[in-house]
Design a protein around this motif. Structure first.
Motif: not given
Length: 342
Positions: A35, A40, A43-44, A46, A55, A57, A72, A255, A269
């Motif tokens: 990613m 993103l 990213l936390s 999914l 996804a 944030n 991605c 995630a 993240e």
């Protein structure tokens, strides 16, 4: 004498706890893509549907679900009109509705937290929630096959609380939460995460359920824990022994999701982090719903959680060992008497 030794080995294999089926070993995570899109960077949360990943944030800038292709790339965004405080995780109900867990509370000073529902066409609804026992920082949501959301708190001591709405959700609320269980996570030596292992490997940072609600997973910064869910009962599932799936090397892993085929997908993240997959993760746990004609005959807890190791015949460890000694002794006397008759 060789016959006695052979008999002893065979009988010990049948009756000793070492002969019980070992816990399945998960596959190592495989990188699917990286990613790199800064949209993103945090990213936390999914979810997956087999064709796309979805996804969110970490944070409170917007109610936005990013639709990702399997390389991605961000294909599009689903944006709602609600102004969130601190979104931490993402779930999806059986009707396809996304559920954003606006439950982050690092300073433990929020009087209410919230769930935000978001449809595929961007319709968003806010549902405020209150804990029965004061503020919690929560980063994991589980949405069961009936559409009930469960929140699992983030604890640096390894014991997390499990909560669900005590009544039908009202908008804007608040709706009271009730505690329905706890989850205990022990420290591991799996490398990764932004904090020391004694904290990072026990703090729950994300959750997921498979499409039919028979398997769930919770994750920490370093590992995932997969549980079988019998009869849709999430609190009961979390009292059983899970299968641990190491997720080493993630910078800030928060995630997690299940593909329809049972593959576990994890992400971290920070820009430039991979999205990885563990094939067959859902199949690591025992089937939660045995056929009707076998349920009465097999009442053993799933995953061997009774506190005693058992053989394939269900005997506890100590009786099984005694049974082995008696049988081996009988075989020894039988062959000894035969030798005397010759």
């Amino acid at each position: 004498m060789r016959a006695v030794v052979l008999a002893a080995v065979l009988l010990a294999g049948l009756a000793s706890p070492a002969a019980a089926l070992a816990q399945p070993q998960p596959a190592a995570p495989v990188v699917r893509c990286t990613m790199t899109d800064p949209r993103l960077a945090e990213l936390s949360g999914l979810v997956a549907d087999g064709d796309r990943w979805y996804a969110v944030n970490d944070g409170g800038t917007a109610v936005t679900v990013f639709v990702l292709t399997k390389d991605c790339a961000i294909e599009r965004e689903i944006v709602g009109s609600v102004d969130p405080y601190d979104v931490e995780d993402l779930g999806r109900g059986p009707d396809g509705t996304f559920w954003l867990s606006d439950t982050g509370d690092n300073d433990l000073d929020r009087k209410t937290v919230a769930l935000i529902s978001l449809t595929a066409d961007g319709a968003a609804t806010l549902y405020r929630l209150t804990y029965p026992d004061g503020p919690h920082d929560t980063e994991a949501i589980l949405v069961d096959r009936a559409g009930t959301p469960y929140l699992v708190t983030k604890s640096t001591l390894g014991t997390a609380g499990v909560y669900r709405p005590a009544a039908e959700l009202a908008s804007p609320g608040p709706t009271a939460l009730e505690q329905v269980g706890t989850v205990r996570i022990s420290a591991t030596d799996t490398p990764g995460g932004p904090v020391p292992n004694i904290i990072g490997s026990v703090a729950i940072t994300g959750g997921a359920m498979n499409a039919d609600g028979t398997v769930l997973a919770l994750r920490t910064y370093t590992d995932a824990y997969v549980y079988a869910v019998a009869d849709g009962d999430v609190p009961a599932a979390l009292t059983t022994a899970p299968v641990r799936v190491p997720l080493p090397g993630e910078a800030q892993g928060e995630a997690i999701a299940f593909e329809p085929d049972g593959t576990l997908v994890s992400a971290s993240e920070n820009t430039g982090q991979p999205i990885r997959a563990v094939p067959g993760a859902a199949s690591l746990v025992a089937p939660p719903d045995p056929p009707e004609d076998t349920r009465a005959a097999d009442k053993r807890p799933l995953g061997g959680t009774s506190g005693q190791s058992g053989g394939e015949d269900g005997l506890p460890a100590l009786p099984a060992a005694a049974f082995t000694v008696v049988l081996v002794g009988g075989v020894f006397l039988f062959f000894r008497r035969r030798a005397r008759r010759r």
